[in-house]
Design a protein around this motif. Structure first.
Motif, short mmCIF file in Angstrom:
data_model
loop_
_atom_site.label_atom_id
_atom_site.label_comp_id
_atom_site.label_asym_id
_atom_site.label_seq_id
_atom_site.Cartn_x
_atom_site.Cartn_y
_atom_site.Cartn_z
N VAL A 15 1.09 6.18 -7.81
CA VAL A 15 1.51 7.03 -6.76
C VAL A 15 2.51 7.92 -7.08
N PRO A 16 2.67 8.97 -6.38
CA PRO A 16 4.06 9.93 -7.05
C PRO A 16 5.27 9.24 -6.85
N SER A 17 5.88 9.31 -8.08
CA SER A 17 7.07 8.25 -8.23
C SER A 17 8.32 9.04 -8.74
N ILE A 18 9.63 8.50 -8.61
CA ILE A 18 10.77 8.99 -9.43
C ILE A 18 11.23 7.81 -9.86
N ALA A 19 11.67 7.99 -11.19
CA ALA A 19 12.35 6.96 -11.97
C ALA A 19 13.71 7.49 -12.58
N ALA A 27 0.76 -1.37 0.09
CA ALA A 27 0.05 0.13 0.13
C ALA A 27 0.79 1.32 -0.03
N ASN A 28 1.76 1.22 -0.74
CA ASN A 28 2.69 2.33 -0.84
C ASN A 28 2.08 3.60 -1.19
N ARG A 29 2.67 4.87 -0.60
CA ARG A 29 2.35 6.14 -1.12
C ARG A 29 3.10 6.71 -1.72
N ASN A 30 4.19 6.20 -2.14
CA ASN A 30 5.22 6.75 -3.24
C ASN A 30 6.18 5.49 -3.66
N TYR A 31 6.80 5.94 -4.80
CA TYR A 31 7.73 4.79 -5.52
C TYR A 31 9.07 5.39 -5.98
N LEU A 32 10.15 4.67 -5.64
CA LEU A 32 11.34 5.23 -6.42
C LEU A 32 11.84 3.99 -7.20
N GLU A 33 12.36 4.34 -8.46
CA GLU A 33 12.96 3.16 -9.22
C GLU A 33 14.26 3.62 -9.88
N ILE A 34 15.28 2.86 -9.71
CA ILE A 34 16.58 3.11 -10.34
C ILE A 34 16.70 1.80 -11.70
N GLY A 35 16.88 2.41 -12.60
CA GLY A 35 16.78 1.60 -13.93
C GLY A 35 15.52 1.45 -14.46
N VAL A 36 15.16 2.48 -15.18
CA VAL A 36 13.86 2.42 -16.03
C VAL A 36 13.74 1.55 -17.44
N LEU A 92 10.63 7.15 1.87
CA LEU A 92 10.21 6.33 0.77
C LEU A 92 9.65 5.07 1.18
N ASP A 93 8.23 4.65 0.69
CA ASP A 93 7.80 3.44 1.06
C ASP A 93 8.20 2.14 0.20
N LEU A 94 8.22 2.35 -0.96
CA LEU A 94 8.60 1.38 -2.19
C LEU A 94 9.82 1.74 -2.95
N CYS A 110 1.20 7.38 -13.62
CA CYS A 110 1.33 7.83 -12.26
C CYS A 110 2.04 9.39 -12.60
N ASP A 111 1.97 10.18 -11.24
CA ASP A 111 2.71 11.42 -11.31
C ASP A 111 4.20 10.90 -11.25
N VAL A 112 4.96 11.13 -12.22
CA VAL A 112 6.41 10.71 -12.17
C VAL A 112 7.24 11.92 -12.81
#
Length: 267
Positions: free
Chosen positions: A35-39, A15-24, A99-101, A52-54
């Motif tokens: 959810v609001p994300s950074i990639a 149930a993450n409220r935000n998300y970060l990803e390394i390696g798109v 960060l949640d996830l 998502c809002d990325v």
């Protein structure tokens, strides 16, 4: 279960409220986020629809985290307070976002993955879910530092031993996803500097030439849990509840550690 299916399940279970990803890469793993994300990727080529809002950051992860307030897109950092008590600090600013996830799937060499973890942990806490991809190579060739196969994990599997040795306070769970496994980490401590302090020592021991000596437990996946078992475990709802209530690490981590130990014993 394939890796992307497992990642989609983690979005739901945590149930993450935000998300970060390394390696798109082409953006397939990013499609699961709502959810609001950074990639982050220096050469992404997104060809799938993102819903998502990325913030797509065309940068190496090292350069990205060296920025001032790198998670600003997630409404973190030092901004003037509004009337929201849970974000209040004694200095009259927003607290930095947690960060949640996070999903680490960048360069397939252990030192890059380790630095990514160090950077992500600074913005995480004990209830954060941090996932490494490509942790269970199927043969020695796939695990080479110098790529010479189509399918390639590199030597990021070494992160498992490094975390278990230097950070026994963390809870690590290997997951038997197809094709090359994943590692889920709980218990992050943003105040820890152990990995940074010992980085040169770690590099001296683990940066060795090919062929790599991959442990049999990794090649045979004898210590990996089934992804379905992890996603269906009963600890998720209490974890999310504790996270959202701001439960302290000392109180929340031990029940989680015991639940995951029982899951591993049942595997």
């Amino acid at each position: 279960m394939k890796r992307h299916e497992f990642l989609r399940g983690l979005h739901q279970a945590s149930a993450n409220r935000n998300y970060l990803e390394i390696g798109v890469n082409d953006g397939r793993s990013l499609t699961f986020s709502r959810v609001p994300s950074i990639a982050i990727d220096p050469a992404f080529k997104v060809v799938t629809e993102i819903r998502c809002d990325v913030h797509l950051a065309k940068a190496t992860s090292d350069d990205f985290f060296a920025r001032e307030n790198p998670l600003q897109h997630l409404k973190g950092g030092r901004h003037p307070l509004r009337n929201i008590a849970r974000n209040r600090s004694p200095f009259g600013y927003w607290r930095e976002v947690t960060l949640d996830l996070s999903f680490i799937d960048g360069m397939h060499l252990f030192e890059y993955a380790l630095r990514d973890f160090i950077n992500v942990e600074k913005h995480s806490d004990w209830a954060s879910v941090i996932v490494f991809d490509d942790m269970l190579p199927r043969n020695i060739d796939e695990a080479a530092r110098d790529r010479h196969t189509d399918a390639w994990t590199g030597d990021v599997y070494k992160v498992i031993e490094i975390l278990n040795r230097y950070r026994p306070d963390l809870v690590t769970v290997l997951v038997d996803t197809a094709p090359t496994g994943q590692l889920v980490v709980f218990g992050a401590d943003p105040t820890s500097t152990v990995l940074q302090d010992n980085y040169d020592e770690i590099m001296a021991e683990f940066n060795v030439p090919d062929p790599q000596k991959v442990p049999e437990t990794i090649l045979e996946r004898t210590v990996a849990v089934k992804p379905e078992a992890l996603l269906e475990a009963r600890f998720w709802k209490p974890l999310v509840h504790a996270r959202d209530r701001g439960t302290k690490r000392a109180r929340g981590l031990e029940p989680l550690r015991e639940a995951l130990k029982q899951l591993g014993d049942a595997a």
